[in-house]
Design a protein around this motif. Structure first.
Motif, mmCIF file in Angstrom:
data_model
loop_
_atom_site.group_PDB
_atom_site.id
_atom_site.type_symbol
_atom_site.label_atom_id
_atom_site.label_comp_id
_atom_site.label_asym_id
_atom_site.label_seq_id
_atom_site.Cartn_x
_atom_site.Cartn_y
_atom_site.Cartn_z
ATOM 1 N N PRO A 61 0.825 -1.216 0.000
ATOM 2 C CA PRO A 61 0.000 0.000 0.000
ATOM 3 C C PRO A 61 0.857 1.263 0.000
ATOM 4 O O PRO A 61 1.943 1.295 0.598
ATOM 5 C CB PRO A 61 -0.799 -0.116 1.308
ATOM 6 C CG PRO A 61 -0.645 -1.534 1.752
ATOM 7 C CD PRO A 61 0.669 -1.991 1.230
ATOM 8 N N ALA A 62 0.384 2.285 -0.666
ATOM 9 C CA ALA A 62 1.070 3.582 -0.669
ATOM 10 C C ALA A 62 0.156 4.617 -1.286
ATOM 11 O O ALA A 62 -0.678 4.307 -2.137
ATOM 12 C CB ALA A 62 2.384 3.518 -1.452
ATOM 13 N N ASP A 63 0.328 5.857 -0.855
ATOM 14 C CA ASP A 63 -0.329 6.987 -1.490
ATOM 15 C C ASP A 63 0.597 7.459 -2.604
ATOM 16 O O ASP A 63 1.679 8.004 -2.341
ATOM 17 C CB ASP A 63 -0.558 8.097 -0.466
ATOM 18 C CG ASP A 63 -1.345 9.279 -1.031
ATOM 19 O OD1 ASP A 63 -1.437 9.393 -2.276
ATOM 20 O OD2 ASP A 63 -1.846 10.085 -0.239
ATOM 21 N N MET A 64 0.189 7.264 -3.856
ATOM 22 C CA MET A 64 1.047 7.589 -4.986
ATOM 23 C C MET A 64 1.285 9.086 -5.136
ATOM 24 O O MET A 64 2.131 9.513 -5.924
ATOM 25 C CB MET A 64 0.446 7.021 -6.274
ATOM 26 C CG MET A 64 0.405 5.508 -6.337
ATOM 27 S SD MET A 64 2.052 4.743 -6.302
ATOM 28 C CE MET A 64 2.756 5.367 -7.824
ATOM 29 N N MET A 65 0.559 9.889 -4.380
ATOM 30 C CA MET A 65 0.761 11.336 -4.417
ATOM 31 C C MET A 65 1.911 11.774 -3.520
ATOM 32 O O MET A 65 2.271 12.946 -3.503
ATOM 33 C CB MET A 65 -0.524 12.062 -4.020
ATOM 34 C CG MET A 65 -1.665 11.869 -4.997
ATOM 35 S SD MET A 65 -3.117 12.907 -4.643
ATOM 36 C CE MET A 65 -3.804 12.069 -3.215
ATOM 37 N N VAL A 66 2.496 10.839 -2.781
ATOM 38 C CA VAL A 66 3.598 11.136 -1.863
ATOM 39 C C VAL A 66 4.871 10.518 -2.431
ATOM 40 O O VAL A 66 5.007 9.292 -2.494
ATOM 41 C CB VAL A 66 3.301 10.582 -0.456
ATOM 42 C CG1 VAL A 66 4.465 10.878 0.489
ATOM 43 C CG2 VAL A 66 2.002 11.179 0.089
ATOM 44 N N ALA A 67 5.799 11.362 -2.841
ATOM 45 C CA ALA A 67 6.995 10.886 -3.535
ATOM 46 C C ALA A 67 7.782 9.886 -2.696
ATOM 47 O O ALA A 67 8.264 8.864 -3.213
ATOM 48 C CB ALA A 67 7.881 12.069 -3.919
ATOM 49 N N ASN A 90 -1.493 3.351 -13.162
ATOM 50 C CA ASN A 90 -2.942 3.467 -13.277
ATOM 51 C C ASN A 90 -3.599 4.362 -12.231
ATOM 52 O O ASN A 90 -4.748 4.762 -12.409
ATOM 53 C CB ASN A 90 -3.561 2.062 -13.211
ATOM 54 C CG ASN A 90 -5.064 2.087 -13.135
ATOM 55 O OD1 ASN A 90 -5.742 2.404 -14.103
ATOM 56 N ND2 ASN A 90 -5.597 1.761 -11.957
ATOM 57 N N ALA A 91 -2.914 4.688 -11.157
ATOM 58 C CA ALA A 91 -3.546 5.466 -10.091
ATOM 59 C C ALA A 91 -4.057 6.799 -10.633
ATOM 60 O O ALA A 91 -3.375 7.470 -11.411
ATOM 61 C CB ALA A 91 -2.562 5.700 -8.950
ATOM 62 N N GLY A 92 -5.252 7.185 -10.220
ATOM 63 C CA GLY A 92 -5.827 8.446 -10.670
ATOM 64 C C GLY A 92 -7.118 8.744 -9.937
ATOM 65 O O GLY A 92 -7.653 7.874 -9.230
ATOM 66 N N ASN A 115 -3.235 12.696 -10.504
ATOM 67 C CA ASN A 115 -3.214 12.176 -11.873
ATOM 68 C C ASN A 115 -1.888 12.361 -12.600
ATOM 69 O O ASN A 115 -1.554 11.541 -13.464
ATOM 70 C CB ASN A 115 -4.325 12.850 -12.689
ATOM 71 C CG ASN A 115 -5.709 12.480 -12.205
ATOM 72 O OD1 ASN A 115 -6.123 11.326 -12.284
ATOM 73 N ND2 ASN A 115 -6.431 13.446 -11.664
ATOM 74 N N LEU A 116 -1.157 13.414 -12.279
ATOM 75 C CA LEU A 116 0.078 13.705 -13.013
ATOM 76 C C LEU A 116 1.321 13.469 -12.162
ATOM 77 O O LEU A 116 2.213 12.715 -12.559
ATOM 78 C CB LEU A 116 0.051 15.143 -13.532
ATOM 79 C CG LEU A 116 1.200 15.547 -14.459
ATOM 80 C CD1 LEU A 116 1.283 14.628 -15.671
ATOM 81 C CD2 LEU A 116 1.054 16.996 -14.897
ATOM 82 N N ASN A 117 1.378 14.080 -10.988
ATOM 83 C CA ASN A 117 2.536 13.850 -10.116
ATOM 84 C C ASN A 117 2.721 12.366 -9.832
ATOM 85 O O ASN A 117 3.839 11.832 -9.899
ATOM 86 C CB ASN A 117 2.370 14.601 -8.789
ATOM 87 C CG ASN A 117 2.529 16.098 -8.938
ATOM 88 O OD1 ASN A 117 2.392 16.632 -10.030
ATOM 89 N ND2 ASN A 117 2.798 16.776 -7.838
ATOM 90 N N SER A 118 1.616 11.698 -9.487
ATOM 91 C CA SER A 118 1.704 10.278 -9.133
ATOM 92 C C SER A 118 2.259 9.457 -10.287
ATOM 93 O O SER A 118 3.071 8.541 -10.089
ATOM 94 C CB SER A 118 0.326 9.748 -8.731
ATOM 95 O OG SER A 118 -0.604 9.872 -9.801
ATOM 96 N N ALA A 119 1.845 9.793 -11.521
ATOM 97 C CA ALA A 119 2.343 9.064 -12.690
ATOM 98 C C ALA A 119 3.837 9.301 -12.880
ATOM 99 O O ALA A 119 4.601 8.365 -13.159
ATOM 100 C CB ALA A 119 1.569 9.497 -13.936
#
Length: 253
Positions: A61-67, A90-92, A115-119
C-alpha cells in the motif's frame, strides 16, 4: 509455460477498476504482481483472488501522491526482485467540483497530484530498474480526456491527463534506445468506481453499455505481452455506444 512467467509487474491503483482488472489479467498469464493503492483491504482482496488461482501477488500500500512513499515501493521492488518488467501506471482520481466556477486551489492540487505527479513518481522509480536489463514496458492509464477537450471531465483532470499522454511519448523518445517501451492507454467511458464522482449520476443501464474494466485489463495485458521490438505508443478504447457521438447525432443541424 505462461506467456508472462518470470515477469515482475507493478500495478498502481490496483484495488479496483482498471488496476484490479489489469492485475488479475497479468497474474493469470504468469506475471508476479506488486499491488499498490491507498487502501490495504481492497489490495488484499485482489491478492487473495490471484493466489487462489495459483498466482503470486505482493501487497504494497502507498499513497502515490507522496513521492517518498512511491520511492519506498521502488526500494522494495529493487531489494526483493532486482528488476521490474511491467509498470501499469494506473492510479488516478477525479472530484465533483470540477468546473471553473467551483474549482478551488485545493481541488487543483488534488487533481494534479493524483493524476500527473503520481504518474511521474512511478516512472522515476521504474526506469532505473528497467535500464540495466535493457527491457521493460510502461503502460499508463490516461483517458480520452488526455486527447480531447470537453467539459465532462473538468479542466484539472483534462489538463493532467494531457500531461500523462505527453509524458508517455517523451519516455519513448529518450528510453527506446534502452529497450524500454511506453504506451498511453486512453479509455473513453469505463464502468469503474470513478463514475461515482460524476456531478450527474450515471445509470446502471448506461454503465452496462460502457467499456468494462476487464476490457481495459485485457488490452493492458496484450500490450505487456508484445515483443520487445514493438511499441504501441498510444491506443484508444471506447464504447461502441459512444454517448458523445450519440449526443452529436441528436443535435439539430
Amino acid at each position: 509455460m505462461a506467456a508472462l512467467s518470470g515477469k515482475i509487474a507493478w500495478i498502481t491503483g490496483a484495488g479496483s477498476g482498471i488496476g484490479e482488472a489489469a492485475a488479475l489479467s497479468l497474474a493469470e498469464h504468469g506475471a508476479e504482481v506488486i499491488l499498490t493503492g491507498r487502501r490495504a483491504a481492497p489490495l488484499e482482496d485482489v491478492a487473495a483472488r490471484i493466489k487462489a488461482k495459483g498466482g503470486t501477488a505482493h501487497v504494497q500500500p502507498a499513497d502515490m501522491m507522496v513521492a517518498s512513499a512511491v520511492q519506498a515501493i521502488g526500494s522494495f521492488i529493487a531489494e526483493k526482485f532486482g528488476r521490474l518488467d511491467i509498470l501499469v501506471n494506473n492510479a488516478g482520481l477525479n472530484i465533483q467540483p470540477r468546473r471553473w466556477a467551483v474549482l478551488t486551489p485545493e481541488g487543483v492540487d488534488e487533481l494534479v497530484r493524483g493524476n500527473l505527479n503520481s504518474a511521474f513518481y512511478a516512472v522515476t522509480v521504474a526506469l532505473p530498474l528497467m535500464r540495466p536489463q535493457k527491457d521493460g514496458v510502461l503502460i499508463h492509464t490516461a483517458s480520452m480526456a488526455g486527447r480531447n477537450i470537453s467539459m465532462l471531465s473538468g479542466a484539472g483532470y483534462t489538463a493532467a491527463k494531457h500531461g500523462v499522454v505527453a509524458m508517455s511519448h517523451t519516455i519513448n523518445m529518450e528510453e527506446g534506445i534502452n529497450g524500454i517501451r511506453s504506451c498511453a492507454v486512453l479509455p473513453g467511458e469505463v464502468a469503474t468506481p470513478i463514475l461515482d464522482k460524476r456531478p450527474n449520476p450515471v445509470s446502471a443501464e448506461e454503465r452496462a453499455r460502457m467499456v468494462q474494466s476487464e476490457d481495459v485489463g485485457d488490452l493492458i495485458r496484450y500490450v505487456a505481452m508484445l515483443p520487445k521490438h514493438v511499441t504501441i505508443n498510444e491506443v484508444w478504447i471506447t464504447p461502441t455506444h459512444n454517448r458523445s457521438y450519440v449526443a452529436a447525432l441528436n443535435q439539430k443541424l
